[in-house]
Write a protein that holds these residues in place. Structure first.
Motif, PDB file in Angstrom:
ATOM      1  N   SER A 277       6.090   7.676 -10.099  1.00 22.20           N
ATOM      2  CA  SER A 277       5.731   8.589 -11.937  1.00 22.20           C
ATOM      3  C   SER A 277       5.403   9.859 -10.704  1.00 22.20           C
ATOM      4  N   GLU A 278       5.063  10.106  -9.518  1.00 22.44           N
ATOM      5  CA  GLU A 278       4.615  11.595  -9.417  1.00 22.44           C
ATOM      6  C   GLU A 278       5.817  11.450  -8.906  1.00 22.44           C
ATOM      7  N   ARG A 279       6.824  11.379  -8.207  1.00 21.07           N
ATOM      8  CA  ARG A 279       8.149  11.921  -8.217  1.00 21.07           C
ATOM      9  C   ARG A 279       8.691  12.432  -9.863  1.00 21.07           C
TER      10      ARG A 279
ATOM     11  N   TRP B  95      -1.276   6.951 -17.093  1.00 17.53           N
ATOM     12  CA  TRP B  95      -2.616   7.028 -17.009  1.00 17.53           C
ATOM     13  C   TRP B  95      -3.856   6.185 -16.354  1.00 17.53           C
ATOM     14  N   ALA B  96      -2.997   5.241 -15.524  1.00 18.32           N
ATOM     15  CA  ALA B  96      -4.085   4.501 -14.767  1.00 18.32           C
ATOM     16  C   ALA B  96      -4.123   5.018 -13.503  1.00 18.32           C
ATOM     17  N   ILE B  97      -2.903   5.754 -12.688  1.00 26.98           N
ATOM     18  CA  ILE B  97      -2.943   5.805 -11.481  1.00 26.98           C
ATOM     19  C   ILE B  97      -3.848   7.158 -11.095  1.00 26.98           C
ATOM     20  N   GLY B  98      -4.716   6.547 -10.009  1.00 22.57           N
ATOM     21  CA  GLY B  98      -5.642   7.221  -9.451  1.00 22.57           C
ATOM     22  C   GLY B  98      -6.605   7.959 -10.370  1.00 22.57           C
ATOM     23  N   THR B  99      -6.806   7.069 -11.561  1.00 21.36           N
ATOM     24  CA  THR B  99      -7.565   7.315 -12.630  1.00 21.36           C
ATOM     25  C   THR B  99      -8.926   6.552 -12.728  1.00 21.36           C
TER      26      THR B  99
ATOM     27  N   GLY C 242       1.120  -1.189   0.181  1.00 20.03           N
ATOM     28  CA  GLY C 242      -0.346  -0.002  -0.207  1.00 20.03           C
ATOM     29  C   GLY C 242       1.376   1.298   0.478  1.00 20.03           C
ATOM     30  N   ASN C 243       1.049   2.426  -1.343  1.00 18.46           N
ATOM     31  CA  ASN C 243       1.418   3.557  -0.656  1.00 18.46           C
ATOM     32  C   ASN C 243       0.275   4.417  -0.289  1.00 18.46           C
ATOM     33  N   TRP C 244       0.824   4.763   0.680  1.00 20.43           N
ATOM     34  CA  TRP C 244      -0.741   6.381   1.582  1.00 20.43           C
ATOM     35  C   TRP C 244       0.134   6.990   0.724  1.00 20.43           C
ATOM     36  N   LYS C 245       1.240   7.467   0.468  1.00 15.40           N
ATOM     37  CA  LYS C 245       1.406   8.952  -0.623  1.00 15.40           C
ATOM     38  C   LYS C 245       0.894   9.617   0.509  1.00 15.40           C
ATOM     39  N   MET C 246       0.431  10.683   0.519  1.00 16.92           N
ATOM     40  CA  MET C 246       0.573  12.014   1.230  1.00 16.92           C
ATOM     41  C   MET C 246      -0.606  12.513   2.401  1.00 16.92           C
TER      42      MET C 246
ATOM     43  N   LEU D 277       1.395  -2.895  -6.342  1.00 14.86           N
ATOM     44  CA  LEU D 277       1.067  -1.642  -5.452  1.00 14.86           C
ATOM     45  C   LEU D 277       0.169  -0.201  -5.999  1.00 14.86           C
ATOM     46  N   VAL D 278      -0.025  -0.482  -4.087  1.00 14.62           N
ATOM     47  CA  VAL D 278      -2.139  -0.047  -4.803  1.00 14.62           C
ATOM     48  C   VAL D 278      -1.963   1.203  -4.003  1.00 14.62           C
ATOM     49  N   GLY D 279      -2.503   2.754  -4.359  1.00 18.16           N
ATOM     50  CA  GLY D 279      -2.217   4.017  -4.326  1.00 18.16           C
ATOM     51  C   GLY D 279      -3.689   3.896  -3.422  1.00 18.16           C
ATOM     52  N   GLY D 280      -4.686   4.636  -3.440  1.00 21.19           N
ATOM     53  CA  GLY D 280      -6.125   4.689  -2.769  1.00 21.19           C
ATOM     54  C   GLY D 280      -6.969   3.659  -2.319  1.00 21.19           C
ATOM     55  N   ALA D 281      -6.922   2.395  -2.879  1.00 21.41           N
ATOM     56  CA  ALA D 281      -7.407   0.933  -2.119  1.00 21.41           C
ATOM     57  C   ALA D 281      -6.998   0.775  -0.883  1.00 21.41           C
TER      58      ALA D 281
ATOM     59  N   TYR E  64       5.324  -2.394 -12.011  1.00 18.38           N
ATOM     60  CA  TYR E  64       4.724  -1.780 -13.564  1.00 18.38           C
ATOM     61  C   TYR E  64       3.168  -0.822 -13.262  1.00 18.38           C
ATOM     62  N   GLU E  65       4.011   0.699 -13.102  1.00 17.73           N
ATOM     63  CA  GLU E  65       2.660   1.649 -13.095  1.00 17.73           C
ATOM     64  C   GLU E  65       2.718   2.361 -14.363  1.00 17.73           C
ATOM     65  N   PRO E  66       1.759   2.385 -14.893  1.00 15.10           N
ATOM     66  CA  PRO E  66       0.884   3.320 -16.532  1.00 15.10           C
ATOM     67  C   PRO E  66       0.724   4.482 -15.919  1.00 15.10           C
TER      68      PRO E  66
ATOM     69  N   GLY F 292      -1.588   0.764 -10.249  1.00 17.06           N
ATOM     70  CA  GLY F 292      -2.751   1.619 -10.997  1.00 17.06           C
ATOM     71  C   GLY F 292      -4.193   1.463 -11.293  1.00 17.06           C
ATOM     72  N   SER F 293      -5.199   1.834 -10.246  1.00 22.35           N
ATOM     73  CA  SER F 293      -6.660   2.006  -9.897  1.00 22.35           C
ATOM     74  C   SER F 293      -6.513  -0.073  -9.505  1.00 22.35           C
ATOM     75  N   VAL F 294      -5.600  -0.795  -8.903  1.00 24.29           N
ATOM     76  CA  VAL F 294      -6.475  -1.837  -8.211  1.00 24.29           C
ATOM     77  C   VAL F 294      -7.140  -1.823  -6.637  1.00 24.29           C
TER      78      VAL F 294
END
Ligand SMILES: O=C[C@H](O)COP(=O)(O)O
Length: 247
Positions: free
Chosen positions: A95-97, A169-173, A8-12, A230-234, A165-167, A210-212
């Motif tokens: 990719s955000e960095r 265009w699929a991140i947070g979209t 899980g990538n909790w980001k900021m 590698l999961v952001g939002g969820a 591998y994180e395309p 990417g939107s997993v």
């Protein structure tokens, strides 16, 4: 056989109290033993979360680090500082960095070397933009990113690296790459690693990101080449993160 890894990538997101609440909720569930689980939390929450996951098999990750050992780099955090807290993993080259903080394949490569030196496992992020995909350049782009990131990395260290591998265009979209496209690229990444390190490439774990979410994890994990996510939002909702871990 590669052990699946869900990170899980909790980001900021999350102050200390919120992070503790989330990690307490996660550890209150029965979590699959045969899946490695990692929470990559903001720097300020690392120490508290480390205390909270003591005695569990949840691993701790950071989201970035500097490649230098120490020095006049205002605002930066070194590998030894992360190691002191007990960090197991560090996300490198997200990719955000790359987009907002001028991360390049060269700095990514330096960071990977420093992380390995300090026994912190890098999660190396690669992936193409929508524009690059539309121009059918995605494999060329990802190959360059992989070769740049792994330049002069010793053979003995390659297994320590997890690739995500994180395309972009699929991140947070909400748009996920199809499991077929994701596997195709992950297979290509493994072939690229194979051309550099031979059969050791079979031991490198490669995640998709990417939107997993709980509704697409099974389909992704059914693909032989995909070793995790590698999961952001969820990953910010305990129940969803646990569903991903227990796919
Ligand atoms: O590091 C995680 C990725 O950026 C994916 O984020 P997401 O799951 O919110 O699309």
């Amino acid at each position: 056989m590669r052990t699946p890894i869900i990170a899980g990538n909790w980001k900021m997101h999350n102050n200390i109290e919120e992070s503790l609440k989330l990690v307490r909720a996660i550890k209150s569930y029965d979590l699959a033993k045969n899946v490695e689980k990692v929470v990559c939390v903001p720097f300020t929450d690392l120490k508290s979360v480390k205390e909270e996951i003591k005695g569990t098999d949840i691993k701790l990750g950071a989201q970035n680090m500097h490649f230098e050992e120490s020095g006049a780099y205002t605002g930066e955090i070194s590998a030894s500082m992360l190691k002191e807290i007990g960090v197991d993993y560090v996300i490198i080259g997200h990719s955000e960095r790359r987009e907002y903080f001028n991360e390049t394949d060269e700095t990514v490569n330096k960071k990977i070397k420093t992380a390995i030196k300090h026994n912190i496992k890098p999660i190396l992020c690669v992936g193409e933009t929508l524009e690059q995909r539309e121009a059918n350049e995605q494999k060329k782009i990802v190959k360059t990113q992989i070769e740049g990131a792994l330049k002069d990395i010793e053979t003995r260290d390659i297994e320590e690296i997890v690739v995500a591998y994180e395309p972009i265009w699929a991140i947070g979209t909400g748009k996920t790459a199809s499991s077929i496209d994701a596997e195709d690229m992950i297979k290509f990444i493994r072939e690229t690693i194979n051309s550099l390190y031979g059969s050791l490439s079979q031991k490198v774990r490669i995640q998709y990101g990417g939107s997993v979410k709980p509704s697409n994890i099974v389909e992704l994990m059914e693909k032989e080449e995909i070793d995790g996510a590698l999961v952001g939002g969820a990953s910010l909702k305990a129940e969803d993160f646990v569903k991903l871990v227990n796919f």
